[in-house]
Design a protein around this motif. Structure first.
Motif, short mmCIF file in Angstrom:
data_model
loop_
_atom_site.label_atom_id
_atom_site.label_comp_id
_atom_site.label_asym_id
_atom_site.label_seq_id
_atom_site.Cartn_x
_atom_site.Cartn_y
_atom_site.Cartn_z
N TYR A 1 41.57 -83.82 93.04
CA TYR A 1 41.16 -82.51 92.89
C TYR A 1 41.92 -81.85 92.14
O TYR A 1 43.00 -81.64 92.11
CB TYR A 1 40.92 -81.72 94.30
N TYR B 1 36.75 -79.14 98.25
CA TYR B 1 37.51 -80.01 97.29
C TYR B 1 38.78 -80.48 98.16
O TYR B 1 39.33 -81.53 97.77
CB TYR B 1 38.18 -79.20 96.30
N ALA C 1 39.71 -84.45 98.74
CA ALA C 1 40.49 -85.02 97.70
C ALA C 1 41.65 -86.00 98.33
O ALA C 1 42.14 -85.75 99.67
CB ALA C 1 41.42 -83.74 97.12
#
Length: 170
Positions: free
Chosen positions: A97, A142, A146
Motif C-alpha cells: 500500500y 488499503y 496490505a
C-alpha cells in the motif's frame, strides 16, 4: 502465492511511477491493471465509465485479477485505485500500500508536468468532496489488505523503491 508485487493505493498516489522504478531496480516486467483494461476494451478508463459505467469497469478489474493470479509470475503490478476491492488480491502477490494523505495526492498531481491530463484521466476526481469521501473509505481497506505499508508523501520514487526493497527483504 506468486512472487509478484502488487502496488495499491488511491488514484494519483504514484503507483505507476513507483512500479516503473521498481521494475528497473528488480529487473522485472510491469503490468498496470488500468492499462490492461483499456487495451482489452479499446477505450480509455474515462470512456468506459462514461459509456458502460463503473460497475462494468469493476467487473473488468475482477477478470484482470483472476488472470493475474492464474497466469502471472515475477512482475510488478500497479493496480488502479479501486483494484483493492478484487476478491483474490492476496493470491496475486505481495500487496504493498502506497500511503499518502488526500491533500498530498492532489498536490502531487497538481505539481506534475501534465496535471490537467492526469486529472482528466481520473473520472472519480471530478468531484473533490466525493473523492475525499471515497479516499476515507478506501484508506481503511488499503491498510487492511496490505502486506506492507509505505508512506510515500513527499518522497521521490527512488527513495520509495529503496524502502520497498528493504521491506520485502525482511
Amino acid at each position: 502465492m506468486s512472487n509478484n508485487i502488487v502496488l495499491i493505493g488511491f488514484m494519483g498516489v504514484g503507483k505507476g511511477t513507483v512500479a516503473r522504478e521498481l521494475c528497473k531496480k528488480l529487473k522485472r516486467l510491469m503490468l498496470d491493471t488500468d492499462d490492461l483494461i483499456e487495451s482489452s476494451e479499446n477505450l480509455k478508463i474515462r470512456e468506459i465509465f462514461e459509456t458502460k459505467g463503473e460497475e462494468y469497469f469493476r467487473k473488468q478489474e475482477s477478470l484482470v485479477a483472476k488472470n493475474l493470479a492464474a497466469n502471472v509470475q515475477n512482475c510488478v503490478i500497479a493496480g488502479g485505485g479501486g483494484f483493492v476491492n478484487v476478491k483474490n488480491l492476496n493470491k496475486i502477490g505481495t500487496v504493498i500500500y502506497l500511503k499518502s494523505s488526500f491533500d498530498g495526492i492532489i498536490k502531487r498531481i497538481e505539481n506534475s508536468q501534465n496535471a490537467q491530463k492526469k486529472f482528466a484521466k481520473r473520472p472519480l476526481l471530478k468531484d473533490r468532496d466525493k473523492a475525499k469521501e471515497l479516499f476515507k473509505t478506501r484508506k481503511k481497506i488499503y491498510e487492511k489488505k496490505a502486506d506492507i505499508i509505505v508512506d510515500v508523501e513527499g518522497k521521490s520514487a527512488k527513495n520509495i523503491v529503496k524502502e520497498i526493497v528493504n521491506k520485502i527483504k525482511k
